[in-house]
Design an enzyme around this catalytic site. Structure first.
Site, PDB file in Angstrom:
ATOM      1  N   GLY A 128       0.759  -1.069  -0.074  1.00 40.86           N
ATOM      2  CA  GLY A 128      -0.099   0.013  -0.108  1.00 40.86           C
ATOM      3  C   GLY A 128       0.923   1.421   0.017  1.00 40.86           C
ATOM      4  N   THR A 162       4.268   3.018   5.499  1.00 40.29           N
ATOM      5  CA  THR A 162       3.053   2.540   5.736  1.00 40.29           C
ATOM      6  C   THR A 162       2.055   3.495   6.517  1.00 40.29           C
ATOM      7  OG1 THR A 162       1.291   0.609   6.613  1.00 40.29           O
ATOM      8  CG2 THR A 162       3.542   0.553   7.315  1.00 40.29           C
TER       9      THR A 162
HETATM   10  O1  F6P Z   1      -1.356  -1.009   4.726  1.00 41.32           O
HETATM   11  C1  F6P Z   1      -2.165  -0.018   4.313  1.00 41.32           C
HETATM   12  C2  F6P Z   1      -3.666  -0.159   3.873  1.00 41.32           C
HETATM   13  O2  F6P Z   1      -4.148   1.019   3.563  1.00 41.32           O
HETATM   14  C3  F6P Z   1      -4.452  -0.526   5.330  1.00 41.32           C
HETATM   15  O3  F6P Z   1      -4.630   0.175   6.075  1.00 41.32           O
HETATM   16  C4  F6P Z   1      -5.647  -1.312   4.498  1.00 41.32           C
HETATM   17  O4  F6P Z   1      -6.131  -2.463   5.312  1.00 41.32           O
HETATM   18  C5  F6P Z   1      -4.976  -1.946   3.328  1.00 41.32           C
HETATM   19  O5  F6P Z   1      -3.918  -1.154   2.987  1.00 41.32           O
HETATM   20  C6  F6P Z   1      -5.966  -1.533   2.163  1.00 41.32           C
HETATM   21  O6  F6P Z   1      -5.345  -2.081   0.964  1.00 41.32           O
HETATM   22  P1  F6P Z   1      -5.635  -1.995  -0.669  1.00 41.32           P
HETATM   23  O7  F6P Z   1      -5.366  -0.675  -0.885  1.00 41.32           O
HETATM   24  O8  F6P Z   1      -5.087  -3.057  -1.397  1.00 41.32           O
HETATM   25  O9  F6P Z   1      -7.270  -2.132  -0.720  1.00 41.32           O
END
Ligand code: F6P
Length: 362
Positions: free
Chosen positions: A14, A128
Site C-alpha cells: 500500500g 505504511t
Molecule cells: O496497509 C495500508 C492499508 O491502507 C491498510 O490500512 C488497509 O487495510 C489496506 O492497506 C488496504 O489495501 P488495498 O489498498 O490493497 O485495498
C-alpha cells in the site's frame, strides 16, 4: 566501505505519503557517493518485468511534496513464487543492480529478505500509514494519514453538531489501532474502538446517553477497520456499520456511518513524514555502504536506527499473536526475551493511551 556501482529503489504494498521523499533521499544520498540509482517501477513486479528507469538528481525534483509514489506500487503475487524471485534476481544481474532499497510494510520486507538471502544486499524502509511495524516507533505516512483523518472527522463533526447526530467513522489501519486511537483523541470522539483493546459497547452507549442528557448534540465515534463481528450466517463483518445501527437503536439519536477508506492514504506529506523519510532514506544508503544487508530502517526513541528484517518480521508475528511452530527456533533466549519486552511495551503504550482517551473524550 562496500563497493556499489548501482542500486535500485522500489516501493511496494500500500502506498503512503512520504514514499516519494524516501526515493528522493535515497537517490540524492547515493548520487552524492557516486553510486548510480535506478527506480524499479511498480514494486517487485518491476523487477520481474525489467521496468527500470535511471534516476538522476532532477528526476526526483519536486516530488517531496507529492503523495503516492511516483515509482508506483502493487502487491506482487508472482514475487511470492520461486520463479518470480529468480526472474527478479536475473534482472538485478542483467542490469548490474548491486543492492536494493525497498520501501513498504511487512510484505515488502518479506520480499526484501528473499533477495538478501540470494545475495542481493537489501535494506527495507518502513512506509505504511498503519504504523504497524512493531520494531519501529514510527512508519512513514502515519502522520499525514492521521492529519487527514482529523481533517475529515472535524468536518463530519461540524455537521453532526448542526443536526444533533452521531456519526460512526471507520478508519484504515489494518489490524493496528494507532490511527484510529490517536485521531480519535485529537478529534474528541465520544467512543473509540480498536483491535488491541476490548470494546465495551454498552459502556459506549451509556456514555452517549449521559452526554445527551447533559446537552451534547454532535458526536463522533471512531472504529478501526480491523474490528470485526460474526453475523448470524457466520460471516465476518466490519464492526463500524453494526455499531452505528446499535447506537441509533439504543439511544434514539440519528446515527450515520462513514468509511474513510483510501482518502486517508493520499495527500501531500506532513513535515514529520518528509523529515523522517529523508532521514530514513539517507540511513538506508549509509547502511549499504557499511556493507550491511537484510535490515529494516526503524525509528526508536527518536533515533533512526536499524533492525534485522527477520527479527522485525518475527517480532510482528509475536505482537499480532501469529507465531507459527518453529518461528522462534533461530533466535537466542535473550532475543526472544527482548521481543517479548517490546511487545509488552507496545501493548502497554496503546492500552494507556486508550484509557486516557476514555477519560478525556466525553
Ligand atoms: O496497509 C495500508 C492499508 O491502507 C491498510 O490500512 C488497509 O487495510 C489496506 O492497506 C488496504 O489495501 P488495498 O489498498 O490493497 O485495498
Amino acid at each position: 566501505m562496500a563497493d556499489f556501482r548501482r542500486i535500485g529503489v522500489l516501493t511496494s504494498g500500500g502506498d503512503a505519503p512520504g514514499m516519494n521523499a524516501v526515493i528522493r533521499a535515497v537517490t540524492r544520498t547515493a548520487l552524492a557517493k557516486n553510486i548510480e540509482v535506478v527506480g524499479i517501477v511498480g514494486g517487485y513486479s518491476g523487477l520481474i518485468e525489467e521496468k527500470l528507469i535511471p534516476l538522476v538528481s532532477h528526476s526526483v525534483s519536486n516530488i517531496i511534496t507529492k503523495g503516492g509514489t511516483f515509482l508506483y506500487s502493487n502487491r506482487c503475487l508472482e514475487f511470492k513464487t520461486e520463479e518470480g524471485i529468480e526472474k527478479a534476481i536475473a534482472t538485478c544481474q542483467k542490469y548490474n543492480i548491486d543492492a536494493i532499497v525497498a520501501i513498504g510494510g511487512d510484505g515488502t520486507f518479506r520480499g526484501a529478505t528473499e533477495l538478501a538471502v540470494r545475495g542481493i544486499p537489501t535494506i527495507g524502509i518502513t512506509g505504511t500509514i498503519d504504523n504497524d511495524i512493531t520494531a519501529s516507533d514510527y512508519t512513514i505516512g502515519f502522520d499525514t494519514a492521521m492529519n487527514t483523518v482529523i481533517d475529515v472527522v472535524d468536518r463530519i463533526r461540524d455537521t453532526c453538531e448542526s443536526h444533533a447526530r452521531c456519526n460512526v467513522i471507520e478508519v484504515m489501519g489494518r489490524d493496528c489501532g494507532d490511527l484510529t486511537l490517536q485521531a480519535g483523541i485529537a478529534t474528541g470522539a465520544i467512543a473509540i474502538c480498536i483491535p488491541e483493546v476490548p470494546f465495551d459497547e454498552q459502556l459506549a452507549i451509556d456514555k452517549i446517553k449521559s452526554s445527551l442528557v447533559k446537552g451534547k448534540r454532535g458526536m463522533v465515534v471512531l472504529v478501526s477497520e480491523g474490528v470485526y463481528k460474526i453475523d448470524e450466517n457466520g460471516k465476518k463483518i466490519r464492526y463500524g456499520e453494526v455499531l452505528a445501527n446499535h447506537i441509533q437503536q439504543e439511544t434514539g439519536v440519528e446515527t450515520k456511518f462513514a468509511r474513510l477508506a483510501h482518502i486517508v492514504r493520499g495527500g501531500s506529506p506532513t513535515l514529520r513524514d518528509r523529515l523522517t523519510a529523508t532521514r530514513m532514506g539517507a540511513k538506508a544508503v549509509e547502511l549499504l555502504l557499511e556493507g550491511k544487508s537484510n535490515l529494516v530502517v526503524v525509528e526508536k526513541d527518536d533515533v533512526i536506527d536499524s533492525e534485522d528484517i527477520v527479527y522485525a518480521l518475527t517480532l510482528d508475528q509475536m505482537y499480532k499473536g501469529r507465531l507459527k511452530d518453529g518461528d522462534l527456533d533461530r533466535f537466542t533466549p535473550e532475543q526472544i526475551a527482548k521481543m517479548e519486552a517490546s511487545c509488552k511495551e507496545r501493548k502497554d503504550k496503546i492500552t494507556a493511551l486508550y484509557e486516557l482517551s476514555y477519560n478525556v473524550c466525553n
